[in-house]
Design an enzyme around this catalytic site. Structure first.
Site, short mmCIF file in Angstrom:
data_model
loop_
_atom_site.label_atom_id
_atom_site.label_comp_id
_atom_site.label_asym_id
_atom_site.label_seq_id
_atom_site.Cartn_x
_atom_site.Cartn_y
_atom_site.Cartn_z
N HIS A 508 30.74 29.84 55.87
CA HIS A 508 29.33 29.74 56.27
C HIS A 508 28.51 30.23 55.07
CE1 HIS A 508 25.96 29.79 59.15
NE2 HIS A 508 25.53 30.82 58.42
N ASP A 551 38.13 28.53 59.99
CA ASP A 551 37.60 28.10 58.69
C ASP A 551 36.61 26.96 58.93
OD1 ASP A 551 37.07 27.58 56.07
OD2 ASP A 551 38.97 26.56 55.67
N GLU A 560 31.62 33.85 57.29
CA GLU A 560 30.50 33.92 56.35
C GLU A 560 30.99 34.69 55.11
OE1 GLU A 560 26.72 35.04 58.05
OE2 GLU A 560 25.70 34.94 56.12
#
Ligand code: 9MR
Length: 583
Positions: A508, A551, A560
């Site tokens: 992310h 993932d 993230e």
């Protein structure tokens, strides 16, 4: 004809790749870079019960080592069974595979000196890719080159942050800094622990860090790359102090998170918001530490050391005069517009920030009044550093400064060492019997938001205990957690982008998602398993704490990246590189 030829090629490719897929087994978990010749070497077999394992040479045919797998162990977190393959006595450098049952073969790995240097450099370079307000040219950023985002030279004063000289919606210039994480905002609290961790690496291993090259625009000046990189953020931090009174804004942010676009496409207005005690103390600690580090670079950076110290003292004074101003976003939004709904970094307890700032100011100034200003040794257990808990950073600095501090601090060092060693012993206890034989994951509580940084920070605490005691068992413990981060874990990923055979591909992270390049920006540490699953992504396959990872770009709670997670990764990999000859 051409069509037929392509078809044949396709068939060959399928056969060949099926074989490769069959040969490489995700059931064997190990550090996907490899091992130092003289250090422990552990792999974990997660398949059905077997008796033997084999280390194969680069041709996957010759057996260079055979050993017995351990008895089965049961993970207290997942109840899954594992067996340990210990091949520590294999010391010959080279490229290898590990095999169980003959048919299951691990990813390739190496036994070599400097095996983690690549990861250390990549994770420091990760910060370069997070730079705000600058183009990243191809010469430094390779295929991830991109245009500058967020000049931040006309940032609005939010209604919560006004002062006489800076009324609502007046403009200040606050460029540079690093993007905090997968988002494009800049937060002082999180910059605090990040800078403290990077500066501590420099102070703990200056000789090693001076030889560290990350190919950044400043690489050819006579300041180490780590300090040049940190300067990019330090210069921003300095602009976050209100020159009129010394208070420090909480963050520089959009009202709400940007879409998944490249930085130069994210052009919403940005604000600095509310000064508060905790951001001001974190700032004071960083500036005090920066001041003593940059004192050795007065020729290259004239005046910087003094400016940092003045900024630190001014911030400390503001905090003394405003000791209980907390950042509470919801409360703030009830009073002021526009509403700000980006990362909160809200912390209700400032006692640890007082300790950190007081210790850094004391070490830099040698003025005992900082040392005695606050209760430095509250009767509460030590805790690993996190963005909201920075007391340990102060203690690490104090232990490091033992030789040149005044007696006010020196007299407490023996007790502090004892406490740190007890803390480290607690981390080490029972490691030998764990399913993955590592420090990380002895309890499910280790798998919180940003669990990768928890593993790295455990490693740093163990290294600090090693510095304090000289006992090698702590080095081994720290290495077990680096192995964790690079693949010896319950999901089999290397959590550092660009490193390892089973890599995180969809963090992310806005630039990684928006740049159209298949590989994510390299050198960024994924947050790692987090059973909280606050992102509500639908691609998680389990809630088991050490496996609660996906993932997937949607997963800001497990996948993230963030600067405060990358910094301990840099520390752990680089410090172990610097210390490799001690194994
Ligand atoms: O790392 C932070 C974590 O400890 C918190 O639980 C979480 C929710 O408040 O926020 C994390 O920090 C995020 C920040 O608020 C905004 N930028 C991205 C950070 C990493 O996810």
């Amino acid at each position: 004809m051409k069509k037929l030829f392509n078809h044949k090629l396709l068939v060959i490719a399928i056969i060949c790749c099926q074989q490769v897929a069959l040969a490489q087994s995700d059931k064997i978990r190990l550090n996907q870079l490899g091992f130092y010749p003289n250090a422990p070497k552990i792999a974990i077999w997660t398949g059905d019960k077997q008796s033997m394992f084999f280390v194969l040479g680069a041709n996957k045919l010759d057996t260079v080592f055979r050993g017995a797998l351990s008895e089965q162990r049961i993970s207290s977190i997942s109840q899954k069974k594992t067996q340990v393959a210990d091949f520590s006595t294999l010391k010959k450098t080279g490229k290898y595979f590990l095999s169980v049952k003959g048919s299951e073969v691990s990813y390739p790995f190496e036994i070599s000196k400097d095996i983690h240097r690549k990861a250390a450099i990549a994770s420091l370079k990760g910060f370069y890719y997070q730079r705000v307000s600058t183009d990243l040219p191809e010469a430094y950023a390779g295929k991830w080159h991109r245009k500058a985002g967020h000049p931040d030279n006309a940032v609005l004063i939010h209604a919560s942050a006004t002062s006489e000289s800076r009324p609502e919606n007046s403009l200040i210039s606050s460029p540079k800094g690093w993007y905090d994480a997968g988002d494009y905002n800049k937060y002082i609290v999180n910059s605090g622990i990040t800078m403290g961790t990077l500066f501590s690496l420099y102070e703990d291993h200056p000789a090693y860090i001076k030889g560290f090259q990350t190919n950044i625009p400043e690489s050819n000046n006579s300041v180490p790359d780590l300090l040049d990189e940190a300067l990019w953020n330090l210069r921003w931090m300095l602009t976050m102090q209100d020159p009129a009174d010394g208070g420090v804004y909480h963050k520089l942010t959009n009202p709400s998170f940007d879409a998944m676009v490249m930085p130069d496409k994210a052009t919403k207005p940005r604000y600095v918001v509310q000064k508060n005690t905790i951001s001001t103390l974190d700032f004071a600690a960083v500036m005090a530490q920066a001041s003593r580090i940059f004192k050795s670079y007065q020729k290259q950076l004239p005046g910087l050391s003094d400016s940092c110290l003045n900024a630190a003292i001014k911030a400390w004074k503001w905090a003394k005069a405003n000791p209980s101003v907390l950042y509470q976003q919801n409360e703030m939004n009830k009073k002021f517009d526009p509403d700000i709904v980006t990362g909160g970094y809200e912390d209700r307890n400032s006692s640890d920030e007082w300790i950190w700032a007081a210790i850094e100011l004391y070490i830099t100034t040698k003025d005992d009044s900082y040392y005695t200003a606050v209760n430095l040794y509250p009767d509460t257990p030590l805790q690993l550093p996190t963005w909201s808990q920075v007391r340990m950073l102060g203690y690490y600095s104090l232990l490091r400064a033992e030789k040149y501090i005044t007696n006010a601090g020196k007299k407490d060092i023996p007790v502090l060492k004892k406490q740190l060693i007890a803390f480290a012993d607690n981390l080490m206890s029972g490691v030998e019997t764990q399913a993955y034989q590592m420090v990380m994951g002895k309890t499910a509580r280790d798998y919180m938001w940003g669990s990768s940084s928890h593993a790295a920070n455990q490693g740093i605490a163990l290294l600090q205990a090693y510095y304090a005691s000289g006992d090698k068992k702590y080095l081994t413990g720290a290495l077990s957690n680096l192995d964790y981060l690079l693949g010896r874990n319950a999901v089999g990923y290397s959590f550092l982008t660009g490193i390892g055979s089973k890599q995180v591909m969809h963090p992310h992270h806005r630039p990684s998602e928006a740049d159209g390049i298949a590989e994510p920006v390299p050198g960024l540490l994924s947050g790692g398993p987090n059973p909280g699953q606050q992102d509500k992504c639908t691609t998680y396959t389990t809630k088991i704490p050490d496996e609660s990872f996906t993932d997937d770009v949607c997963s800001y709670a497990s996948n993230e990246i963030a600067i405060n997670w990358n910094a301990p990764m840099v520390y752990l990999a680089a410090a172990l590189e610097a210390l490799q000859s001690r194994f």
